[in-house]
Design a protein around this motif. Structure first.
Motif, PDB file in Angstrom:
ATOM      1  N   ARG A 159     -11.231  19.296  -3.844  1.00  0.00           N
ATOM      2  CA  ARG A 159     -12.672  19.505  -3.925  1.00  0.00           C
ATOM      3  C   ARG A 159     -13.318  18.124  -3.812  1.00  0.00           C
ATOM      4  NH1 ARG A 159     -17.521  20.296  -3.455  1.00  0.00           N
ATOM      5  NH2 ARG A 159     -18.959  20.859  -5.124  1.00  0.00           N
ATOM      6  N   CYS A 210     -11.357  23.827 -11.408  1.00  0.00           N
ATOM      7  CA  CYS A 210     -12.774  23.634 -11.084  1.00  0.00           C
ATOM      8  C   CYS A 210     -13.570  24.676 -11.856  1.00  0.00           C
ATOM      9  CB  CYS A 210     -13.008  23.789  -9.585  1.00  0.00           C
ATOM     10  SG  CYS A 210     -14.757  23.683  -9.134  1.00  0.00           S
ATOM     11  N   ALA A 211     -14.704  24.237 -12.431  1.00  0.00           N
ATOM     12  CA  ALA A 211     -15.532  25.173 -13.201  1.00  0.00           C
ATOM     13  C   ALA A 211     -15.984  26.340 -12.331  1.00  0.00           C
ATOM     14  CB  ALA A 211     -16.740  24.450 -13.781  1.00  0.00           C
ATOM     15  N   ASN A 213     -14.590  18.973 -12.582  1.00  0.00           N
ATOM     16  CA  ASN A 213     -15.593  18.020 -12.114  1.00  0.00           C
ATOM     17  C   ASN A 213     -15.549  16.705 -12.893  1.00  0.00           C
ATOM     18  OD1 ASN A 213     -18.800  17.100 -12.359  1.00  0.00           O
ATOM     19  ND2 ASN A 213     -18.121  17.665 -10.303  1.00  0.00           N
ATOM     20  N   TYR A 248     -22.892  22.375 -12.429  1.00  0.00           N
ATOM     21  CA  TYR A 248     -21.971  22.545 -13.559  1.00  0.00           C
ATOM     22  C   TYR A 248     -22.704  22.867 -14.853  1.00  0.00           C
ATOM     23  CZ  TYR A 248     -18.708  21.112 -10.067  1.00  0.00           C
ATOM     24  OH  TYR A 248     -17.988  21.067  -8.905  1.00  0.00           O
TER      25      TYR A 248
HETATM   26 MO   LIG Z   1     -15.379  21.352  -9.353  1.00  0.00          MO
END
Ligand SMILES: [Mo]
Ligand SMILES: Nc1nc2c(c(=O)[nH]1)N[C@H]1C(S)=C(S)[C@@H](COP(=O)(O)O)O[C@H]1N2
Length: 436
Positions: A114, A160-161, A266, A291
């Motif tokens: 990402r 990843c959120a 992140n 986020y």
């Molecule tokens: Mo992310």
């Protein structure tokens, strides 16, 4: 070997067609035997009775692949994109083929990536890490400096959120790779962040430590800056220089990345270039407009750092149909929690009405992926297959309905709801939802 070469190679051709024969033979056997994972041969099998090409010639020399890739027959086990998800591939994401993997460590070459402004190329010689702000002694480290600090080896998941973020309004993507594949689990070799902060004299802050923050920034154009409470920074964060025993891959932050165990991906700043100790959170883009979780009532919840317990059945799943018919079936999947270790995974084949405890392949470890198995005797009828994780804090993975009651449908991040695969009689499955 490219396709042309392969066609021109009679030995490989023979091998491939015999492989096809084995598959057809096995299917017939399965129907005849009905049950039993291994079965008696019902007809002469050339794979047993004839000398095969691979046994009557030479294999490749040891120097054919100085750095190896998986054998060509496995070339579908790769990271994949979802085309419509992002406008370009620079600020984008791909997905780990979790449906096809086993064990717990994600092979580095297929661990999802990402980036906000692309994967950069940063040489070790050009690498600098600055620690500044509220420290006694601002410092700049080279890569070689970092190598001289005592390091630790620890295995953690990075999620990843936004993993499962496309599923808030209902089942959408067909495959565990796409619905839960923004995750990897690697063994990191790194220097505790505490060690480097102490080198810069952080402990002289004494009692005030609780209220301070560390702002971490990457060397890429996006910088992906995130504020981390100093308490977490001094607890279990690592400044990683290796993953799965080798140098970090370019796409995972070579040569140095921050590891923030159990917290949203992140915050794991790649190409780590600066750590500033601050009085307050910086309120960067990545921790305000992005986020952040929008709730059912339209307000937004500030800072949801921890990744709550979650699990998914990776096989069978839409990309992993059952091909062998009824009888012994291995159900497997992965589970993880950002608050501790996985203590239990339950599996349901009837959409959550009844649960059976799965077998953890190994005892769960803190903030790392656990592998579970449930071996059943499948009667060949359709299943609504689910898994439900419990972690060492006693937290139990919620249903999607329970999550939506609080979070609504306009969320993106932190969707750890229970996944359902509708497995049909023909062994194929689909991403569906059941109400609960
Ligand atoms: Mo992310
Ligand atoms: N410097 C920098 N760090 C970054 C990012 C980035 O774009 N730049 N992306 C973040 C996001 S959103 C995630 S989910 C993880 C992804 O890590 P991976 O590429 O190893 O999967 O890195 C984080 N760290």
């Amino acid at each position: 070997m490219d396709d042309k070469e392969r066609q021109g190679n009679p030995a490989t051709n023979a091998a491939l067609s015999r492989r096809g024969f084995l598959r057809a033979g096995a299917a017939v056997g399965a129907m005849a035997a009905g049950a039993g994972a291994a079965r008696a041969q019902t007809q002469p099998d050339p794979l047993i009775t004839e000398v095969q090409p691979w046994a009557s010639g030479w294999g490749d020399g040891v120097d054919a692949t100085p750095y190896g890739l998986p054998i060509e027959f496995e070339d579908d086990v790769i990271r994949r994109n979802v085309g419509w998800l992002t406008a370009d591939t620079i600020s984008s994401i791909n997905f780990t083929p979790i449906h096809a993997l086993d064990g717990t460590i994600t092979p580095t070459g297929c661990a999802f990536e990402r980036h906000h402004s692309g994967a950069i190329e940063l040489k070790k010689e050009d690498y600098r890490l600055m620690i500044n702000g509220l420290v006694d002694k601002p410092l700049v480290f080279t890569y070689e400096d970092l190598e001289r600090f005592p390091r630790e080896n620890r295995t953690y998941f990075l999620e990843c959120a936004a993993n499962s973020g496309m599923e808030w309004a209902g089942a959408q993507l067909n495959g565990a790779q796409f619905t839960q594949g923004m995750i990897h689990n690697m063994q990191y070799s790194g220097i505790p962040l505490r060690t480097l902060l102490e080198e810069a004299g952080i402990t002289n802050l004494g009692d005030q430590i609780k209220d301070k923050w560390v702002y971490a920034e990457g060397a890429d154009a996006s910088s992906n800056g995130r504020s981390i409470p100093l308490e977490k920074a001094l607890d279990d964060c690592l400044v990683a220089i290796k993953a799965n025993g080798e140098a970090l891959r370019k796409e995972h932050g070579y040569p140095v990345r921050l590891v923030v165990p159990g917290w949203e991906g992140n915050m794991w700043v790649k190409w780590l270039r600066r750590l500033e100790v601050t009085d307050e959170a910086v309120q960067s883009r990545e921790e305000t407009s992005k986020y952040t979780d929008t709730l059912a009532d339209g307000t937004s919840r500030k800072w949801t750092w921890v990744m709550d317990a979650k699990s998914v059945v990776t096989s069978p799943s839409p990309q992993m149909p059952i091909k062998h018919g009824k009888g012994p079936l291995v159900i497997t999947g992965m589970a993880w929690s950002g608050r501790g270790h996985i203590t239990k995974v339950d599996v349901s084949i009837d959409g959550g009405a009844n649960w059976q405890e799965a077998r953890l392949a190994e005892p769960g470890t803190d903030k790392a992926v656990s592998r579970f198995y449930l071996e059943i005797d499948w009667d060949g009828s359709e299943m609504l297959l689910q898994s439900r994780a419990t972690d060492s804090t006693g937290y139990v993975q919620p249903t999607k309905d329970a999550l939506r009651a609080i979070r609504g449908e306009n969320s993106v991040y932190h969707n750890n709801g229970i996944q359902t695969w509708w497995v049909k009689e023909n062994g194929e499955s689909e991403n569906v939802e059941v109400s609960s």
